[in-house]
Design a protein around this motif. Structure first.
Motif, mmCIF file in Angstrom:
data_model
loop_
_atom_site.group_PDB
_atom_site.id
_atom_site.type_symbol
_atom_site.label_atom_id
_atom_site.label_comp_id
_atom_site.label_asym_id
_atom_site.label_seq_id
_atom_site.Cartn_x
_atom_site.Cartn_y
_atom_site.Cartn_z
ATOM 1 N N ALA A 56 0.824 -1.211 0.000
ATOM 2 C CA ALA A 56 0.000 0.000 0.000
ATOM 3 C C ALA A 56 0.855 1.256 0.000
ATOM 4 O O ALA A 56 1.976 1.266 0.520
ATOM 5 C CB ALA A 56 -0.928 -0.005 1.212
ATOM 6 N N GLU A 57 0.304 2.309 -0.609
ATOM 7 C CA GLU A 57 0.898 3.640 -0.509
ATOM 8 C C GLU A 57 0.355 4.286 0.760
ATOM 9 O O GLU A 57 -0.851 4.303 0.988
ATOM 10 C CB GLU A 57 0.518 4.494 -1.723
ATOM 11 C CG GLU A 57 1.042 3.988 -3.059
ATOM 12 C CD GLU A 57 2.532 4.243 -3.224
ATOM 13 O OE1 GLU A 57 3.109 4.959 -2.374
ATOM 14 O OE2 GLU A 57 3.111 3.712 -4.191
ATOM 15 N N GLU A 62 -10.305 5.456 -3.226
ATOM 16 C CA GLU A 62 -10.765 4.486 -2.243
ATOM 17 C C GLU A 62 -9.593 4.195 -1.320
ATOM 18 O O GLU A 62 -8.508 3.828 -1.782
ATOM 19 C CB GLU A 62 -11.212 3.197 -2.927
ATOM 20 C CG GLU A 62 -11.745 2.150 -1.950
ATOM 21 C CD GLU A 62 -12.028 0.817 -2.627
ATOM 22 O OE1 GLU A 62 -12.900 0.088 -2.123
ATOM 23 O OE2 GLU A 62 -11.362 0.498 -3.626
ATOM 24 N N CYS A 63 -9.799 4.396 -0.033
ATOM 25 C CA CYS A 63 -8.664 4.273 0.873
ATOM 26 C C CYS A 63 -9.122 3.975 2.297
ATOM 27 O O CYS A 63 -10.312 3.980 2.606
ATOM 28 C CB CYS A 63 -7.827 5.545 0.852
ATOM 29 S SG CYS A 63 -8.741 6.983 1.444
ATOM 30 N N ILE A 64 -8.125 3.746 3.134
ATOM 31 C CA ILE A 64 -8.328 3.600 4.577
ATOM 32 C C ILE A 64 -7.673 4.794 5.254
ATOM 33 O O ILE A 64 -6.555 5.178 4.914
ATOM 34 C CB ILE A 64 -7.679 2.297 5.094
ATOM 35 C CG1 ILE A 64 -8.172 1.088 4.289
ATOM 36 C CG2 ILE A 64 -7.977 2.111 6.579
ATOM 37 C CD1 ILE A 64 -9.654 0.907 4.267
ATOM 38 N N VAL A 118 -9.943 4.179 12.862
ATOM 39 C CA VAL A 118 -9.753 3.818 11.462
ATOM 40 C C VAL A 118 -11.086 3.925 10.727
ATOM 41 O O VAL A 118 -12.136 3.603 11.281
ATOM 42 C CB VAL A 118 -9.149 2.394 11.335
ATOM 43 C CG1 VAL A 118 -10.038 1.364 12.002
ATOM 44 C CG2 VAL A 118 -8.913 2.021 9.881
ATOM 45 N N LYS A 119 -11.041 4.410 9.463
ATOM 46 C CA LYS A 119 -12.242 4.568 8.647
ATOM 47 C C LYS A 119 -11.967 4.096 7.222
ATOM 48 O O LYS A 119 -10.838 4.183 6.741
ATOM 49 C CB LYS A 119 -12.678 6.037 8.587
ATOM 50 C CG LYS A 119 -13.241 6.623 9.868
ATOM 51 C CD LYS A 119 -13.695 8.058 9.637
ATOM 52 C CE LYS A 119 -14.404 8.641 10.856
ATOM 53 N NZ LYS A 119 -13.481 8.922 11.955
ATOM 54 N N TYR A 120 -13.027 3.629 6.560
ATOM 55 C CA TYR A 120 -12.982 3.351 5.122
ATOM 56 C C TYR A 120 -13.650 4.510 4.401
ATOM 57 O O TYR A 120 -14.678 5.019 4.857
ATOM 58 C CB TYR A 120 -13.724 2.053 4.816
ATOM 59 C CG TYR A 120 -14.022 1.864 3.329
ATOM 60 C CD1 TYR A 120 -13.074 1.296 2.481
ATOM 61 C CD2 TYR A 120 -15.241 2.267 2.793
ATOM 62 C CE1 TYR A 120 -13.336 1.128 1.126
ATOM 63 C CE2 TYR A 120 -15.516 2.105 1.448
ATOM 64 C CZ TYR A 120 -14.561 1.541 0.614
ATOM 65 O OH TYR A 120 -14.824 1.384 -0.728
ATOM 66 N N TYR A 143 -3.287 9.375 8.507
ATOM 67 C CA TYR A 143 -2.621 8.525 7.520
ATOM 68 C C TYR A 143 -3.639 8.069 6.472
ATOM 69 O O TYR A 143 -4.732 7.598 6.807
ATOM 70 C CB TYR A 143 -1.994 7.300 8.187
ATOM 71 C CG TYR A 143 -0.794 7.638 9.039
ATOM 72 C CD1 TYR A 143 0.421 8.009 8.456
ATOM 73 C CD2 TYR A 143 -0.857 7.571 10.431
ATOM 74 C CE1 TYR A 143 1.537 8.311 9.230
ATOM 75 C CE2 TYR A 143 0.255 7.878 11.215
ATOM 76 C CZ TYR A 143 1.443 8.247 10.611
ATOM 77 O OH TYR A 143 2.534 8.549 11.379
ATOM 78 N N ILE A 144 -3.257 8.201 5.203
ATOM 79 C CA ILE A 144 -4.104 7.808 4.082
ATOM 80 C C ILE A 144 -3.452 6.583 3.436
ATOM 81 O O ILE A 144 -2.344 6.663 2.914
ATOM 82 C CB ILE A 144 -4.225 8.948 3.063
ATOM 83 C CG1 ILE A 144 -4.755 10.208 3.751
ATOM 84 C CG2 ILE A 144 -5.127 8.548 1.900
ATOM 85 C CD1 ILE A 144 -4.501 11.479 2.977
ATOM 86 N N ILE A 145 -4.137 5.443 3.487
ATOM 87 C CA ILE A 145 -3.560 4.172 3.036
ATOM 88 C C ILE A 145 -4.337 3.693 1.812
ATOM 89 O O ILE A 145 -5.544 3.450 1.895
ATOM 90 C CB ILE A 145 -3.602 3.116 4.149
ATOM 91 C CG1 ILE A 145 -2.998 3.667 5.450
ATOM 92 C CG2 ILE A 145 -2.882 1.851 3.706
ATOM 93 C CD1 ILE A 145 -3.135 2.744 6.628
#
Length: 365
Positions: free
Chosen positions: A10-11, A48-50, A60-62, A74-76
């Motif tokens: 993941a980025e 689309e990210c976490i 944590v959120k989707y 943090y954007i994953i």
């Protein structure tokens, strides 16, 4: 099942704005480290990210769409969704957050280091299995969400019954007699005389010690608590009886719950004992309508708080006691239904947690 470091799949980047960038009428979600979502007029990201709160609540959120983010968020983003499904990653991160909280560093405000995310090892089954896991967990989550909605509807029903019986408590459109809260019962602050208050010898006994957070997290009746007093703790405090209405006056202002146990509480909590003019369930429901108003009117200081004088002088509509008692009986009947739903919710959440653990151990499929 293969375990791979998240940084290879993941980025991971951080937001670019400060925490005060939100505006009143923004178009796009602005994610900070708070539980609630605020808004902003420009978006930086469309994906689309976490999202992981890097400090504060460490939650944590989707999300899928246009948004902006605070620099400690943090954007994953999955590098290849055919290798790592984003919703699968979201569910994994839910199970991993406790470990991240344990690894977090700092003083009063904890924060997550980037290395704690990039180095996190995630189980990576074939994408077909990931999607099957997501499907099962989605269904379990829907059941939980629906049960929570049912519980919320019962809370709404109590408010509706109050309006039907007594009208608007602010406007008093039914013209009820108005009394000061101090006329409807006895108000007294809790006691915690010993200094320092964190003296270990005060705690660990058999006497429940209720704090503002316990009250804020309770429903109509307070039965759950995290801390107990020892004999020494009890001697420098006071034991309050069942049916005492606990009112917070610092931190969480004007939050309320009725003791269903005998317990002690500190002077950041006021105890209210109703008299012949009031029913404690009626008074507690009245507070639900006025909590925001009371909190906003609290004197501004380093920490907002209210005092006995303010509480004693609150204007409360005071319908005849038989009518208050009739309302209380209806509330108690609804609360029994809520208890059954809450027990069911607890079983659903336990099942959901078990599914999560099995999924990421490779035991579900």
């Amino acid at each position: 099942m293969e375990w791979i470091e998240l940084g290879k799949l993941a980025e991971i980047q951080t937001g670019k704005l400060n925490a005060n960038a939100a505006i009143e009428n923004g178009k796009y979600p602005f994610f900070t480290c708070a539980d609630e979502i605020s808004y902003i007029d420009k978006y930086e990201y469309d994906k689309e990210c976490i999202l992981v709160a890097g400090n504060g609540n460490l939650n944590v959120k989707y999300y899928n769409g246009k948004f902006n983010a605070y620099q400690r968020t943090y954007i994953i983003e999955s590098k290849d969704t055919n290798k790592l499904d984003t919703m699968y990653l979201f569910y994994f991160m839910n199970t991993y957050m406790d470990k991240l909280r344990d690894l977090s560093i700092g003083g009063v405000i904890k924060y997550i280091k980037l290395g704690h995310l990039t180095g996190a090892k995630i189980p990576v089954p074939p994408i077909k299995i990931q999607k099957q896991i997501v499907e099962v967990l989605d269904e379990a989550q829907k059941l939980i969400d629906n049960r929570k909605k049912q519980i919320k509807l019962l809370d709404d029903l109590i408010e509706s019954i109050f309006y039907d019986m007594f009208g608007d408590p602010v406007k008093n459109d039914k013209g009820w007699e108005v009394k000061k809260l101090g006329e409807l019962g006895e108000l007294e602050r809790g006691k915690s005389k010993h200094r320092p208050r964190n003296d270990p010898s005060l705690y660990g006994g058999k006497y429940p010690f209720i704090q503002t957070g316990d009250i804020a997290n309770s429903g109509l009746y307070l039965v759950d608590y995290e801390t107990t007093y020892s004999e020494k703790g009890l001697k420098q405090s006071k034991m309050w009886g069942k049916n005492t209405l606990c009112i917070t006056i610092a931190a969480n202002i004007a939050k309320t719950s009725i003791l269903n146990i005998e317990a002690c509480f500190p002077d950041s909590v006021v105890g209210f004992i109703s008299n012949k003019h009031s029913n404690v369930i009626y008074i507690r429901t009245w507070f639900l309508f006025f909590q925001d108003i009371i909190e906003k009117s609290a004197p501004k200081s380093a920490q907002r708080n209210i005092n006995l004088k303010i509480l004693n002088n609150l204007d409360v509509i005071a319908p005849p006691l038989p009518l208050q008692n009739q309302f209380a009986e209806r509330v108690q009947a609804i609360e029994k239904q809520k208890e059954l739903l809450e027990e069911s919710l607890k079983l659903m959440e336990d099942n959901y947690n078990s599914l999560m653990q099995r999924a990421f151990k490779g035991e579900l499929f």
